[in-house]
Write a protein that holds these residues in place. Sequence first.
Motif, PDB file in Angstrom:
ATOM      1  N   VAL A  63      49.040 -35.137 -94.437  1.00  0.00           N
ATOM      2  CA  VAL A  63      49.492 -34.589 -95.714  1.00  0.00           C
ATOM      3  C   VAL A  63      48.396 -33.849 -96.469  1.00  0.00           C
ATOM      4  O   VAL A  63      48.666 -33.275 -97.536  1.00  0.00           O
ATOM      5  N   LYS A  64      47.191 -33.847 -95.947  1.00  0.00           N
ATOM      6  CA  LYS A  64      46.089 -33.171 -96.633  1.00  0.00           C
ATOM      7  C   LYS A  64      46.414 -31.700 -96.851  1.00  0.00           C
ATOM      8  O   LYS A  64      46.901 -31.018 -95.957  1.00  0.00           O
ATOM      9  N   GLY A  65      46.138 -31.235 -98.070  1.00  0.00           N
ATOM     10  CA  GLY A  65      46.407 -29.848 -98.404  1.00  0.00           C
ATOM     11  C   GLY A  65      47.818 -29.592 -98.859  1.00  0.00           C
ATOM     12  O   GLY A  65      48.123 -28.497 -99.355  1.00  0.00           O
ATOM     13  N   ARG A  66      48.703 -30.569 -98.698  1.00  0.00           N
ATOM     14  CA  ARG A  66      50.105 -30.393 -99.117  1.00  0.00           C
ATOM     15  C   ARG A  66      50.492 -31.358-100.244  1.00  0.00           C
ATOM     16  O   ARG A  66      51.274 -30.996-101.124  1.00  0.00           O
ATOM     17  N   PHE A  67      49.953 -32.566-100.208  1.00  0.00           N
ATOM     18  CA  PHE A  67      50.299 -33.585-101.199  1.00  0.00           C
ATOM     19  C   PHE A  67      49.112 -33.801-102.147  1.00  0.00           C
ATOM     20  O   PHE A  67      47.952 -33.694-101.745  1.00  0.00           O
TER      21      PHE A  67
END
Length: 120
Positions: A63-67
């Motif tokens: 989820v890094k960069g999105r959440f």
Amino acid sequence: QVQLVESGGGLVQAGGSLRLSCAASGSIFSINDMGWYRQAPGKQRELVASISNSGSTNYADSVKGRFTISRVYVKNTVYLQMNGLKPEDTANYYCNLEVVRPLGGSYTYWGQGTQVTVSS
């Protein structure tokens, strides 16, 4: 007693966004770590993101960069902003808080869960 109320889940198309919130109330002196976990059918519950009392954050690689996880201290509330959602993000999402009670001791509490469904 401590109560956690989650909100913000729902059905969204791939690429869309949702914002989850989890508000704690009751016998609370302070809250240490706050986090979001998720569990998809047939899979183990996994950590999505966490935020410490000092504001340090930690994210699952997926989820890094999105959440983005955030918290509002005076409201005892933690948020999870989810952008660029993918079908594989579909799961039941749970908040998890480490609460320090007024008379001492820290305890872990879980929210009731909120369903996030991402359609392709």
